[in-house]
Design an enzyme around this catalytic site. Structure first.
Site, short mmCIF file in Angstrom:
data_model
loop_
_atom_site.label_atom_id
_atom_site.label_comp_id
_atom_site.label_asym_id
_atom_site.label_seq_id
_atom_site.Cartn_x
_atom_site.Cartn_y
_atom_site.Cartn_z
N TRP A 42 0.93 -0.99 -0.60
CA TRP A 42 -0.17 0.53 -0.06
C TRP A 42 1.11 1.19 0.27
O TRP A 42 0.61 2.07 -0.61
CB TRP A 42 -1.07 -0.16 1.16
CG TRP A 42 -1.76 0.81 1.26
CD1 TRP A 42 -2.26 2.10 0.19
CD2 TRP A 42 -2.69 1.71 2.61
NE1 TRP A 42 -3.24 3.18 1.02
CE2 TRP A 42 -3.59 2.78 2.54
CE3 TRP A 42 -2.61 1.21 4.40
CZ2 TRP A 42 -3.80 3.00 3.18
CZ3 TRP A 42 -3.03 2.03 5.10
CH2 TRP A 42 -3.92 2.70 4.71
N ASP B 32 1.16 -8.26 -1.30
CA ASP B 32 0.00 -7.54 -1.25
C ASP B 32 -0.81 -6.35 -1.66
O ASP B 32 -0.28 -5.30 -1.41
CB ASP B 32 -0.70 -8.17 0.23
CG ASP B 32 -2.11 -7.49 0.24
OD1 ASP B 32 -2.66 -8.37 -0.32
OD2 ASP B 32 -2.66 -6.20 0.85
N TYR C 130 -4.57 1.45 -4.71
CA TYR C 130 -3.05 2.50 -4.33
C TYR C 130 -2.42 2.98 -5.30
O TYR C 130 -1.86 2.28 -6.01
CB TYR C 130 -1.96 0.65 -3.38
CG TYR C 130 -2.69 0.08 -1.83
CD1 TYR C 130 -3.47 -0.04 -1.57
CD2 TYR C 130 -2.00 -1.10 -2.32
CE1 TYR C 130 -4.27 -0.56 -0.61
CE2 TYR C 130 -2.93 -2.10 -1.04
CZ TYR C 130 -4.04 -1.46 -0.40
OH TYR C 130 -4.46 -2.00 0.31
N HIS D 149 -12.01 -6.35 -1.78
CA HIS D 149 -11.25 -4.76 -0.66
C HIS D 149 -12.24 -4.30 0.10
O HIS D 149 -12.37 -3.37 -0.16
CB HIS D 149 -10.97 -3.79 -2.20
CG HIS D 149 -9.52 -3.64 -1.28
ND1 HIS D 149 -9.17 -2.61 -2.40
CD2 HIS D 149 -9.30 -3.14 0.03
CE1 HIS D 149 -7.90 -1.60 -1.12
NE2 HIS D 149 -8.15 -1.93 0.14
N SER E 24 -10.72 -9.42 1.71
CA SER E 24 -10.16 -8.61 2.98
C SER E 24 -11.29 -7.71 3.31
O SER E 24 -12.39 -7.19 2.96
CB SER E 24 -9.45 -7.56 2.18
OG SER E 24 -8.77 -6.63 3.51
N1 LIG Z 1 -8.20 -2.50 3.02
C1 LIG Z 1 -7.31 -3.45 3.09
O1 LIG Z 1 -7.22 -4.39 2.71
C2 LIG Z 1 -6.11 -2.65 3.65
C3 LIG Z 1 -6.16 -1.98 4.75
C4 LIG Z 1 -4.43 -1.49 4.99
C5 LIG Z 1 -3.32 -2.15 4.77
N2 LIG Z 1 -3.40 -3.42 3.78
C6 LIG Z 1 -2.10 -4.31 3.25
O2 LIG Z 1 -1.91 -4.34 4.40
C7 LIG Z 1 -0.68 -4.30 4.33
C8 LIG Z 1 0.10 -3.90 6.09
O3 LIG Z 1 -0.86 -2.42 6.46
P1 LIG Z 1 -0.08 -1.36 6.53
O4 LIG Z 1 1.06 -0.63 5.24
O5 LIG Z 1 -0.82 -0.42 6.70
O6 LIG Z 1 0.23 -0.83 7.92
P2 LIG Z 1 2.10 -1.71 9.04
O7 LIG Z 1 2.73 -2.67 8.49
O8 LIG Z 1 1.59 -1.53 10.08
O9 LIG Z 1 2.75 -0.25 8.80
C9 LIG Z 1 3.77 0.40 8.09
C10 LIG Z 1 4.24 1.33 8.11
O10 LIG Z 1 5.69 0.76 9.20
C11 LIG Z 1 6.52 1.51 8.92
N3 LIG Z 1 7.93 0.47 9.41
C12 LIG Z 1 7.71 -0.96 8.06
N4 LIG Z 1 8.13 -1.28 8.66
C13 LIG Z 1 9.21 -0.88 9.61
C14 LIG Z 1 10.48 -1.00 10.24
N5 LIG Z 1 10.59 -2.24 10.45
N6 LIG Z 1 11.16 -0.28 11.20
C15 LIG Z 1 10.23 1.23 11.07
N7 LIG Z 1 8.87 1.83 10.51
C16 LIG Z 1 8.55 0.62 9.40
C17 LIG Z 1 6.69 2.48 7.27
O11 LIG Z 1 6.17 3.86 7.20
P3 LIG Z 1 6.66 4.79 7.48
O12 LIG Z 1 8.29 4.83 7.23
O13 LIG Z 1 6.27 6.01 6.87
O14 LIG Z 1 6.57 5.07 8.75
C18 LIG Z 1 5.43 1.57 6.94
O15 LIG Z 1 5.11 2.79 5.99
C19 LIG Z 1 -0.65 -2.69 3.38
O16 LIG Z 1 0.82 -2.31 2.89
C20 LIG Z 1 -1.45 -3.28 2.92
O17 LIG Z 1 -1.26 -3.85 1.63
C21 LIG Z 1 -5.38 -3.36 3.00
#
Ligand SMILES: NC(=O)c1ccc[n+]([C@@H]2O[C@H](COP(=O)([O-])OP(=O)(O)OC[C@H]3O[C@@H](n4cnc5c(N)ncnc54)[C@H](OP(=O)(O)O)[C@@H]3O)[C@@H](O)[C@H]2O)c1
Length: 327
Positions: free
Chosen positions: A21, A51, A56, A121, A152
Site C-alpha cells: 500500500w 499484497d 494503491y 477490498h 479482505s
Molecule cells: N483494506 C485493506 O485491505 C488494507 C488496509 C490496510 C492495509 N492493507 C495491507 O496491509 C499492508 C500492511 O499494512 P500497513 O502498510 O497499513 O501498515 P503496517 O504494516 O502496520 O505499517 C507500515 C508502515 O510502518 C513503517 N515501517 C515498516 N517497517 C518498519 C520498520 N522495520 N521499522 C520502522 N518503521 C517501519 C513504515 O512507515 P513509515 O516509514 O512512513 O513510518 C510502513 O509504511 C498494506 O501495505 C496493505 O498491503 C490492506
C-alpha cells in the site's frame, strides 16, 4: 525465511510477506527507486508473496510489482484487490460488470494473463450476503482470469460469514499486538476450513515499530494525519483504531518485554507468527532497510510463554476496553 501453506492454494508463502500500500500512495511522498529497492531486498531475503490493490496509487503499486516480476526470476505471488474504485462504494456496485472491468485493469497493470489471488477490498457487510457475487468470482476462476479469490475484511463478523463460501481461499484481516480479537473465534474456524490468513497492518501503521513519539509529524497526504478518526475510510485501518497517545504508552510497556536481540518491529511481527492459523504477516515498507528488518523477524525463535502472557495482559488492560468490540 520460513514458509507456510496458504490455505488450500498449494502455495507456500513467506511467513513475512510484503504489503504494498505505502509504495502506492496515501503515506506521504514515495520514491519509486526506494520502493523498488525495498521490493528487491525482500525477494533477496526470501519474500515470495506481495499484497497490493488496484487503488494503491491508482495502479502505481501494481505496476511496481509487475516491474519487480520482470526483473526477477524467482517465483513471485501477487495478491491484489478490487472494489474500492467504486464511487460511491456500495454493495450494489459489486456486480459482474464492475468486477470484470476491475480484473481486466489489474491484469493490465500486473502484466499477466491471470491474477494469482483477487481479494474483495473490504466491501460493505451486505456483500457477504449476496451468494450471486461469489458465483461471479467462481466464473472468473473458470475463465482463467483469476487463479484464486479471497476477501479482505474489516471485522471478525465479516470474516466468519465470508468463509462459509467454499471458494474463499484467504481472509485478510487486521491482526497485531493491538488487535487481538481475530485469534479468539475466527482463527479456529479458518483453520478448520483450511482458509489462509493474511495478517495486515501488523505494525499498527508504524506505532508498533516503537519509533513514533508524541512529536512525530505526518505529511498531509499521509493517512496517519488525515484518517485518525476515520475521516476517509475505516478508523481501524489507521493505528489499528487505537488512540495515538494510548498507543504510545502501551508501546513503552511492550518495549520493556522485548528480547534484546530484536528490534521492536521484529518483536511485533514475531508475536504474530506465534499464531499458527496465520499464513503470513504483510508489513508495509517503503525502504530497503525496513523491508530487511521485517523479513528477518522470521529468523527468531518463538517468544517465551511469560512474554506472551505479559503482552496479553498489556492488551487487556490498556487496549481491549477501547477497541475490542468494534472489529
Ligand atoms: N483494506 C485493506 O485491505 C488494507 C488496509 C490496510 C492495509 N492493507 C495491507 O496491509 C499492508 C500492511 O499494512 P500497513 O502498510 O497499513 O501498515 P503496517 O504494516 O502496520 O505499517 C507500515 C508502515 O510502518 C513503517 N515501517 C515498516 N517497517 C518498519 C520498520 N522495520 N521499522 C520502522 N518503521 C517501519 C513504515 O512507515 P513509515 O516509514 O512512513 O513510518 C510502513 O509504511 C498494506 O501495505 C496493505 O498491503 C490492506
Amino acid at each position: 525465511m520460513k514458509y507456510r501453506e496458504l490455505g488450500r492454494t498449494g502455495w507456500k508463502v513467506s511467513e513475512i510477506s510484503f504489503g504494498a500500500w505505502a509504495i502506492g500512495g496515501s503515506w506521504g511522498d514515495v520514491d519509486d527507486r526506494e520502493s523498488l529497492a525495498a521490493l528487491h531486498r525482500s525477494v533477496d531475503l526470501g519474500v515470495n508473496f506481495f499484497d497490493t490493490a488496484d487503488v494503491y496509487g491508482d495502479g502505481r503499486s501494481e505496476r511496481l510489482l509487475a516491474r519487480l516480476r520482470r526483473e526477477r526470476s524467482e517465483e513471485i505471488i501477487i495478491a491484489t484487490k478490487a472494489g474500492r474504485r467504486l464511487d460511491p462504494h456500495i454493495a450494489a456496485g459489486y456486480n459482474r460488470e464492475n468486477l470484470s472491468a476491475f480484473v481486466d485493469r489489474s491484469l493490465k497493470n500486473l502484466e499477466t494473463e491471470s491474477l494469482d489471488l483477487l481479494q474483495l477490498h473490504c466491501p460493505p457487510t451486505e456483500v457477504y450476503y449476496r451468494p450471486e457475487l461469489f458465483d461471479v468470482l467462481d466464473d472468473l476462476v473458470k475463465q482463467g482470469k483469476i487463479r484464486f479469490y479471497g476477501v479482505s475484511v474489516e471485522n471478525v463478523e465479516q470474516a466468519l460469514k465470508a468463509i462459509e463460501y467454499p471458494g474463499v481461499q484467504t481472509v485478510q484481516i487486521i491482526f497485531n499486538m493491538f488487535r487481538q480479537r481475530p485469534a479468539e473465534l475466527f482463527f479456529g474456524e479458518a483453520k478448520r476450513r483450511r482458509v489462509g490468513i493474511l495478517a495486515r497492518v501488523p505494525l499498527a501503521s508504524g506505532l508498533l515499530t516503537g519509533k513514533l513519539t508524541a512529536e512525530s509529524k505526518f505529511a498531509t497526504d499521509d493517512h496517519r494525519a488525515f484518517n485518525r478518526h476515520g475521516e476517509e475510510f475505516d478508523r481501524g485501518e489507521t493505528f489499528s483504531g487505537v488512540d495515538y497517545e494510548t498507543g504510545l504508552q502501551a508501546v513503552e510497556e511492550l518495549r520493556s518485554l522485548m528480547p534484546a536481540e530484536m528490534t521492536m518491529a521484529q518483536f511485533a511481527l514475531r508475536w504474530i507468527l506465534m499464531f499458527d492459523a496465520v499464513s503470513c504477516a504483510i508489513p508495509g515498507a517503503r525502504r530497503a532497510a525496513q523491508a530487511e528488518d521485517n523479513a528477518r523477524a522470521s529468523d527468531f525463535p518463538s517468544l517465551a510463554g511469560d512474554t506472551m502472557r505479559a503482552i496479553g495482559e498489556i492488551y487487556e488492560r490498556r487496549i481491549q476496553p477501547l477497541v475490542h468490540q468494534y472489529w
